[in-house]
Structures are given as C-alpha cells and as structure tokens.
Design a protein around this motif. Structure first.
Motif, PDB file in Angstrom:
ATOM      1  N   UNK A 195       0.838  -1.195   0.000  1.00  0.00           N
ATOM      2  CA  UNK A 195       0.000   0.000   0.000  1.00  0.00           C
ATOM      3  C   UNK A 195       0.876   1.249   0.000  1.00  0.00           C
ATOM      4  N   UNK A 196       0.466   2.259  -0.787  1.00  0.00           N
ATOM      5  CA  UNK A 196       1.243   3.498  -0.866  1.00  0.00           C
ATOM      6  C   UNK A 196       2.531   3.320  -1.647  1.00  0.00           C
ATOM      7  N   UNK A 197       2.463   2.495  -2.704  1.00  0.00           N
ATOM      8  CA  UNK A 197       3.663   2.129  -3.438  1.00  0.00           C
ATOM      9  C   UNK A 197       3.442   2.244  -4.951  1.00  0.00           C
ATOM     10  N   UNK A 198       4.549   2.334  -5.691  1.00  0.00           N
ATOM     11  CA  UNK A 198       4.571   2.008  -7.109  1.00  0.00           C
ATOM     12  C   UNK A 198       5.252   0.648  -7.218  1.00  0.00           C
ATOM     13  N   UNK A 199       4.639  -0.261  -7.980  1.00  0.00           N
ATOM     14  CA  UNK A 199       5.105  -1.634  -8.077  1.00  0.00           C
ATOM     15  C   UNK A 199       5.604  -1.930  -9.483  1.00  0.00           C
ATOM     16  N   UNK A 200       6.618  -2.769  -9.556  1.00  0.00           N
ATOM     17  CA  UNK A 200       7.136  -3.232 -10.854  1.00  0.00           C
ATOM     18  C   UNK A 200       6.977  -4.748 -10.900  1.00  0.00           C
ATOM     19  N   UNK A 201       6.104  -5.181 -11.820  1.00  0.00           N
ATOM     20  CA  UNK A 201       5.716  -6.578 -11.913  1.00  0.00           C
ATOM     21  C   UNK A 201       6.047  -7.127 -13.292  1.00  0.00           C
ATOM     22  N   UNK A 202       6.171  -8.446 -13.372  1.00  0.00           N
ATOM     23  CA  UNK A 202       6.144  -9.100 -14.668  1.00  0.00           C
ATOM     24  C   UNK A 202       4.720  -9.048 -15.205  1.00  0.00           C
ATOM     25  N   UNK A 203       4.567  -9.337 -16.466  1.00  0.00           N
ATOM     26  CA  UNK A 203       3.239  -9.223 -17.061  1.00  0.00           C
ATOM     27  C   UNK A 203       2.272 -10.290 -16.572  1.00  0.00           C
ATOM     28  N   UNK A 204       2.796 -11.285 -15.835  1.00  0.00           N
ATOM     29  CA  UNK A 204       1.900 -12.271 -15.219  1.00  0.00           C
ATOM     30  C   UNK A 204       1.550 -11.906 -13.787  1.00  0.00           C
ATOM     31  N   UNK A 205       1.965 -10.724 -13.334  1.00  0.00           N
ATOM     32  CA  UNK A 205       1.627 -10.240 -11.998  1.00  0.00           C
ATOM     33  C   UNK A 205       2.623 -10.594 -10.919  1.00  0.00           C
TER      34      UNK A 205
END
Length: 380
Positions: A195-205
């Motif tokens: 929460x309160x973040x920017x996330x960097x994910x693979x395209x599968x989440x």
C-alpha cells in the motif's frame, strides 16, 4: 455537435484563476493563461467513466465505468457496445472498476489488463489486477479467461485511495502499477505491504527481478518506490522515465519523477495539511526524501495525465497534460529536467477524470460522474 470554448474571461475570473496558479514550494511558477479555445465534440455519454484504452488504429476505445461496466466505443460516431464478462466489483466511494490497458502485444495476443476493487472479510476491501483476452471484432465482444494476478495486501476498511493505475515499460517487458495507501497513512512507509507504493511486476503479476527491495523477500519484492498517497496517474515520458500524479491531502497534489528505491515522503511530509487543519512538515524540510517535480496548493485534484506528442499542438510536445477534477479542466505542465512548470489551465466546466491522445493528436477526455461525456478536443 461541436461547440467552442473561448478565451473570454472577466477580470474577476482571471484573478480567481491566478490565485490557484502558484505551485507550492515553487513561488516562481508563472500564473497560467486560461481560456484556450478548443473545438469540442461530444461523442458519447457514460455513467461514472473511469478509464479509457484506445484500440489499434485509434478509431475505437475500451471505457470502464466505476460501477462495473465495460464499453467498446466508436470514436467516430460514439456508438457503444457492451463488453461481456466484466468482473464483479465492490462498488462505493472511490472503489469499483478501475483502469484498463492493452498488453504491449495486444495486436496478436488480444490480452487486456483491468483493475478493480474486491471485497474481503469483515468489511475490508482492496484493489486487484486481472488479465483476459478480448476480440473487439467479435459480434458480441466479451472477456475470456479473466484471471486475477495481483492483490493489494493487506485488505483494509474504507473505500478510498485504491489508485490502481497501470503503465507498461517502454520495452513492453514490465507492468508498473500504482497502489494507494487506502487512507491509512503509515502503510506507505512500511515495506512489508504494497500500500502506498509504485510496483514493478512481470506481465503475469509476479514480482519483477531486480526490484530495489527484493532481498527483503515477501511483498517487498514487488516495490519500486514508496511513500505515496493516492496515485491516479502513472505514465512514461518519451525518454523512458516514469512519472506519477497523486492527490495530496488539503493541498499538496504532486507530479513526481519516480525512481527505484526512492521514498516520496507520505505521510511524513507534504505540501498540504491534514483535513482537520493539523500541519504536516513540508517536503523541503526533508531533503533526504524524494522531492516532487511540482506540487499544488490549493489542489487541482488530478485525474489521469499524458505526455503529449505534439501532433496537433506542436508547441506542447513533451508537456504533461493533466485531467483535473478539482479545477474542472486541463492543466498543462512543461517538464524542465526533473522539474515541472505549470504553463496553463484550460477550463472546461466539468470535472475531468481521464485523458488520452488520438493518433492525429486530438485529445480524448472523460468527464467524471453520472452522465459523464466522452469529448474530443481539436485545435480551433
């Protein structure tokens, strides 16, 4: 039907506009010009539209409504076709169906991504991210194989600050996602939750390799940056830099250049104060924390934003064009290195939730709320 927005404002209106011009922490920001004339065409009417994704060719778009509907809208004649298979959403407050984005390889994969709010136990809820396939040319288009691939954690009470905006990296490999702090303040500084973040994910989440806190394990593996409040815009510029646009409290809306591992300060600092009037230390009192490119006090209450290509307005190339809810129009910000400088405001007389750019450089806007119109703005 085409109408015009003209630059005719009374001296009183000009004074009122200039009172909202100064960026907090940047007293040198120029007062914006107002009343730029656009040719405006109303294409369609929707109920609480939230997000829009243009399909290849730019003649149609997917549009989400917060209560849970998805529409395929013709951008030439405004015809609307319902899209089947939408998820069940927990609707209320700021929650419901959120963003929609095409996979970078949509032309071949037909994959789209959606965000929405789901209910949890004991009156809790949280945002989720899902993906599905969609054939927009089908006689009755519908989502196929919708699968949830990410959740806000933990689910908490309340119906605010979900954020859940999607942006793909320029190389198409990674999915960046904004996750609001859900009006709970302190989770934004806690790396054990998302929460309160920017996330960097693979395209599968799944968490992408090489994120700044992956050595901590658990949810921290998702986190790209933290200390954010309610991020309703997330975009890459032409140079491949990631920016976010977020709501402050009573004052302190921000445009930020998002860098990996950086702490953006909420709720430790802000250029606004709490709604009950309690002061918050200003951003500049903590130079160890990431500083906003520009902040606003009073707020503009932003929706989404884009970096403009310059096709129809060459003089705006590279500028951030912001859909503004509070100031009811567009706000144009010139980027100078890592700083933003407000150049102009264009009143439209309605809360603007979403903005996208058509292939010819025209602007496509969604008004907020019931009966919100899809508008096409062109040069007068």
């Amino acid at each position: 039907m085409k109408t015009k927005l003209f630059a005719a404002l009374s001296p009183l209106a000009l004074l009122a506009a200039s009172c909202h011009a100064t960026a907090a922490g940047d007293s040198s920001a120029p007062a914006p010009s107002v009343g730029q004339a656009f040719a405006v065409k109303s294409l369609a009417t929707l109920d609480e539209p939230w997000a829009m994704a243009l399909l290849p060719g730019g003649t149609s778009a997917l549009i989400t409504e917060k209560a849970g509907k998805i529409w395929l809208v013709d951008l030439i004649n405004g015809a609307k076709v319902p899209v089947g298979g939408a998820p069940t959403v927990d609707y209320g407050g700021q929650g419901g169906l959120g963003d929609v984005a095409l996979a970078p390889d949509f032309a071949t994969s037909k994959v789209i991504y959606l965000t929405w709010v789901e209910a949890g136990p004991r009156d809790t809820r949280g945002a989720v991210l899902g993906r599905a396939t969609l054939d927009p040319a089908a006689p009755q288009p519908g989502l196929e194989g919708l699968t949830m691939i990410w959740r806000q954690s933990p689910k908490v009470t309340g119906r605010g600050h979900f954020s859940h905006r999607i942006a793909f990296s320029p190389d198409g490999k990674f999915l960046f996602l904004s996750s609001g702090e859900r009006q709970k303040f302190t989770p934004a500084q806690d790396l054990s939750n998302n929460l309160g973040k920017v996330l960097r994910l693979n395209r599968d989440g799944t968490p992408a390799a090489g994120n700044p806190f992956e050595a901590r394990g658990g949810t921290a593996r998702e986190i790209w940056s933290y200390g954010h409040r309610n991020l309703l815009g997330l975009q890459f510029d032409a140079a491949g830099q990631l920016w976010d646009l977020e709501h402050g409290p009573a004052g302190g809306d921000e445009l930020n250049l998002v860098k990996p591992g950086q702490n953006y300060g909420w709720p430790l600092v802000s250029d606004g104060d709490h709604y009950d009037g309690k002061a918050i230390p200003r951003n500049k009192t903590r130079p160890d924390l990431a500083q906003p490119a520009i902040s606003w006090n009073p707020v503009i209450a932003p929706g989404d934003f884009i970096f403009y290509s310059g096709r129809m307005w060459p003089e705006w190339k590279g500028h951030a064009l912001i859909a503004a809810l509070g100031s009811e129009g567009l706000v144009r910000v010139r980027i100078d290195g890592e700083k933003g400088i407000e150049e102009a405001r264009y009143p439209l007389g309605a809360r603007i939730r979403e903005i996208r750019e058509a292939p010819d450089g025209a602007l496509l806007l969604l008004e907020d709320g019931e009966g919100g119109r899809l508008l096409r703005l062109t040069r007068k």
